[in-house]
Design a protein around this motif. Structure first.
Motif, PDB file in Angstrom:
ATOM      1  N   LEU A   1      10.155   5.604  -3.829  1.00 37.43           N
ATOM      2  CA  LEU A   1       9.691   4.293  -3.525  1.00 37.43           C
ATOM      3  C   LEU A   1      10.457   3.738  -2.854  1.00 37.43           C
ATOM      4  N   GLY A   2      11.806   3.580  -3.067  1.00 37.78           N
ATOM      5  CA  GLY A   2      12.766   3.187  -2.039  1.00 37.78           C
ATOM      6  C   GLY A   2      13.016   3.253  -0.684  1.00 37.78           C
ATOM      7  N   ILE A   3      12.695   4.760  -0.545  1.00 39.07           N
ATOM      8  CA  ILE A   3      12.511   5.255   0.813  1.00 39.07           C
ATOM      9  C   ILE A   3      11.291   5.088   1.403  1.00 39.07           C
ATOM     10  N   VAL A   4      10.264   5.106   0.750  1.00 38.04           N
ATOM     11  CA  VAL A   4       8.707   5.002   1.551  1.00 38.04           C
ATOM     12  C   VAL A   4       8.652   3.602   1.735  1.00 38.04           C
ATOM     13  N   ALA A   5       9.134   2.682   0.992  1.00 35.59           N
ATOM     14  CA  ALA A   5       8.760   1.225   1.447  1.00 35.59           C
ATOM     15  C   ALA A   5       9.659   0.774   2.657  1.00 35.59           C
ATOM     16  N   GLU A   6      10.382   1.201   2.960  1.00 29.84           N
ATOM     17  CA  GLU A   6      11.335   0.885   4.059  1.00 29.84           C
ATOM     18  C   GLU A   6      11.049   1.690   5.459  1.00 29.84           C
ATOM     19  N   LEU A   7      10.347   2.989   5.046  1.00 30.93           N
ATOM     20  CA  LEU A   7      10.209   3.831   6.153  1.00 30.93           C
ATOM     21  C   LEU A   7       9.346   3.329   7.358  1.00 30.93           C
TER      22      LEU A   7
ATOM     23  N   GLY B   1      20.631   6.061   0.366  1.00 29.52           N
ATOM     24  CA  GLY B   1      20.722   5.629  -0.930  1.00 29.52           C
ATOM     25  C   GLY B   1      19.928   4.543  -1.597  1.00 29.52           C
ATOM     26  N   ALA B   2      18.548   4.735  -0.796  1.00 38.03           N
ATOM     27  CA  ALA B   2      17.627   3.490  -1.081  1.00 38.03           C
ATOM     28  C   ALA B   2      17.139   4.028  -2.774  1.00 38.03           C
ATOM     29  N   ALA B   3      16.878   3.113  -3.274  1.00 35.19           N
ATOM     30  CA  ALA B   3      16.157   2.982  -4.598  1.00 35.19           C
ATOM     31  C   ALA B   3      15.375   2.031  -5.042  1.00 35.19           C
ATOM     32  N   PHE B   4      14.127   1.907  -5.403  1.00 31.10           N
ATOM     33  CA  PHE B   4      13.321   0.829  -5.371  1.00 31.10           C
ATOM     34  C   PHE B   4      13.562   0.116  -6.521  1.00 31.10           C
ATOM     35  N   GLY B   5      13.930  -1.129  -6.825  1.00 27.20           N
ATOM     36  CA  GLY B   5      14.179  -2.119  -7.727  1.00 27.20           C
ATOM     37  C   GLY B   5      15.598  -1.882  -8.469  1.00 27.20           C
ATOM     38  N   ARG B   6      16.475  -1.049  -7.561  1.00 23.83           N
ATOM     39  CA  ARG B   6      17.868  -0.963  -8.156  1.00 23.83           C
ATOM     40  C   ARG B   6      18.856  -1.351  -7.038  1.00 23.83           C
ATOM     41  N   ALA B   7      19.865  -2.397  -7.424  1.00 23.43           N
ATOM     42  CA  ALA B   7      20.819  -2.947  -6.648  1.00 23.43           C
ATOM     43  C   ALA B   7      21.818  -1.701  -6.204  1.00 23.43           C
ATOM     44  N   PRO B   8      21.997  -1.623  -4.793  1.00 25.15           N
ATOM     45  CA  PRO B   8      22.777  -0.516  -4.116  1.00 25.15           C
ATOM     46  C   PRO B   8      24.298  -0.768  -4.588  1.00 25.15           C
ATOM     47  N   HIS B   9      24.690  -1.717  -4.838  1.00 24.85           N
ATOM     48  CA  HIS B   9      26.216  -2.144  -5.177  1.00 24.85           C
ATOM     49  C   HIS B   9      26.412  -2.249  -6.572  1.00 24.85           C
ATOM     50  N   ARG B  10      25.566  -2.147  -7.212  1.00 28.86           N
ATOM     51  CA  ARG B  10      26.026  -2.451  -9.015  1.00 28.86           C
ATOM     52  C   ARG B  10      26.754  -1.301  -9.354  1.00 28.86           C
ATOM     53  N   ASP B  11      27.793  -1.498 -10.402  1.00 30.78           N
ATOM     54  CA  ASP B  11      28.707  -0.552 -10.951  1.00 30.78           C
ATOM     55  C   ASP B  11      28.004   0.251 -11.907  1.00 30.78           C
ATOM     56  N   PRO B  12      27.878   1.465 -11.400  1.00 24.63           N
ATOM     57  CA  PRO B  12      27.099   2.605 -12.498  1.00 24.63           C
ATOM     58  C   PRO B  12      27.700   2.468 -13.503  1.00 24.63           C
ATOM     59  N   ASN B  13      28.891   2.355 -13.841  1.00 25.33           N
ATOM     60  CA  ASN B  13      29.732   2.564 -15.122  1.00 25.33           C
ATOM     61  C   ASN B  13      29.103   1.256 -16.056  1.00 25.33           C
ATOM     62  N   LEU B  14      28.705   0.274 -15.466  1.00 24.42           N
ATOM     63  CA  LEU B  14      28.018  -0.714 -16.457  1.00 24.42           C
ATOM     64  C   LEU B  14      26.805  -0.542 -16.969  1.00 24.42           C
ATOM     65  N   PRO B  15      26.576  -0.911 -18.154  1.00 22.50           N
ATOM     66  CA  PRO B  15      24.935  -0.573 -18.473  1.00 22.50           C
ATOM     67  C   PRO B  15      23.918  -1.632 -17.770  1.00 22.50           C
TER      68      PRO B  15
ATOM     69  N   GLU C   1       0.735  -1.175  -0.070  1.00 21.46           N
ATOM     70  CA  GLU C   1       0.178   0.023   0.035  1.00 21.46           C
ATOM     71  C   GLU C   1       0.866   1.258   0.207  1.00 21.46           C
ATOM     72  N   LYS C   2       1.991   1.144   0.743  1.00 19.42           N
ATOM     73  CA  LYS C   2       2.869   2.313   0.709  1.00 19.42           C
ATOM     74  C   LYS C   2       3.505   2.608  -0.668  1.00 19.42           C
ATOM     75  N   VAL C   3       3.785   1.611  -1.262  1.00 20.35           N
ATOM     76  CA  VAL C   3       4.229   1.725  -2.787  1.00 20.35           C
ATOM     77  C   VAL C   3       3.319   2.189  -3.820  1.00 20.35           C
ATOM     78  N   ARG C   4       2.279   1.605  -3.439  1.00 20.36           N
ATOM     79  CA  ARG C   4       1.088   2.038  -4.392  1.00 20.36           C
ATOM     80  C   ARG C   4       0.770   3.553  -4.330  1.00 20.36           C
ATOM     81  N   ILE C   5       0.708   4.066  -3.156  1.00 15.50           N
ATOM     82  CA  ILE C   5       0.093   5.241  -2.955  1.00 15.50           C
ATOM     83  C   ILE C   5       1.341   5.965  -3.447  1.00 15.50           C
TER      84      ILE C   5
END
Length: 220
Positions: free
Chosen positions: A93-99, A194-208, A70-74
């Motif tokens: 969404l990453g922040i609200v989902a865990e807040l 650094g929370a971001a919904f659906g994104r891996a926090p440790h992924r190399d940003p230089n890789l596509p 419900e938090k993510v949907r709203i």
């Protein structure tokens, strides 16, 4: 074919049947008895009671999952209403989902907290684009340069769409600022900067991203 007055209409008997069916609809006893006792005075079985009370293993954590959903949907709906970018939306969404909303006290309603998070994320991203998030870099700028930079910065609270949402949920600038201080404390406490919904926090940003690589391989 006969074309006399009344031809083609329902007979009185058929009309009564049609009216009764339309009034009460098709009766499906099994659809009304699932999870209910056979008679009002009876009790449901132990298995069903455990399901209702979420004591069954299959229902463990159901209310928490529904609250998170419900938090993510709203929050997602509010992001769409404000026309946020994909990255800004994922951050919200990453922040609200865990807040933990209980920290906001009487203003812990999901739409209220979500709007505060939207304001924080969008303003933070706009400051970052102008370089205003870097205190060391800002300290090296001249007063005229800083004045020009701050003139270019526009908070989302000045957006008419966001202002309309604030009015709908009973928020003003003072309330937003007070709740923003609570949000900052929660971000520090729960390490959600650094929370971001659906994104891996440790992924190399230089890789596509995987989707980009698959699209490139398909074009090749």
């Amino acid at each position: 074919m006969s074309a006399r007055p009344g031809d083609g209409s329902l007979s009185r008997l058929e009309a009564v049947k049609d009216e009764r069916t339309r009034r009460w609809d098709v009766t499906t006893p099994s659809a009304t008895l699932i999870g209910r006792p056979d008679r009002p005075a009876d009790e449901v079985g132990e298995t069903v009671r455990r399901l209702h009370e979420e004591r069954h293993p299959a229902m463990a954590g159901h209310s928490a999952r529904m609250h998170r959903l419900e938090k993510v949907r709203i929050a997602h709906a509010l992001c769409n209403a404000c026309s946020l970018s994909h990255w800004e939306r994922d951050r919200v969404l990453g922040i609200v989902a865990e807040l933990d909303l209980t920290a906001f006290g009487s203003r812990r309603a999901i739409p209220t907290v979500s709007l505060v998070v939207v304001q924080y994320v969008v303003d933070h991203e706009r400051r970052r684009q102008l370089g205003l998030h870097d205190r060391e870099w800002v300290g090296e700028r001249s007063p005229d340069e800083l004045e020009a930079l701050y003139d270019r910065f526009e908070s989302i609270t000045e957006d008419p769409r966001f202002r309309d949402l604030m009015d709908v949920h009973g928020l003003d600038t003072t309330a937003i600022n007070r709740l923003d201080r609570i949000l900052q404390a929660q971000l520090d406490e729960q390490d959600l900067h650094g929370a971001a919904f659906g994104r891996a926090p440790h992924r190399d940003p230089n890789l596509p991203a995987m989707g980009d690589r698959r699209a490139a391989e398909g074009e090749a």
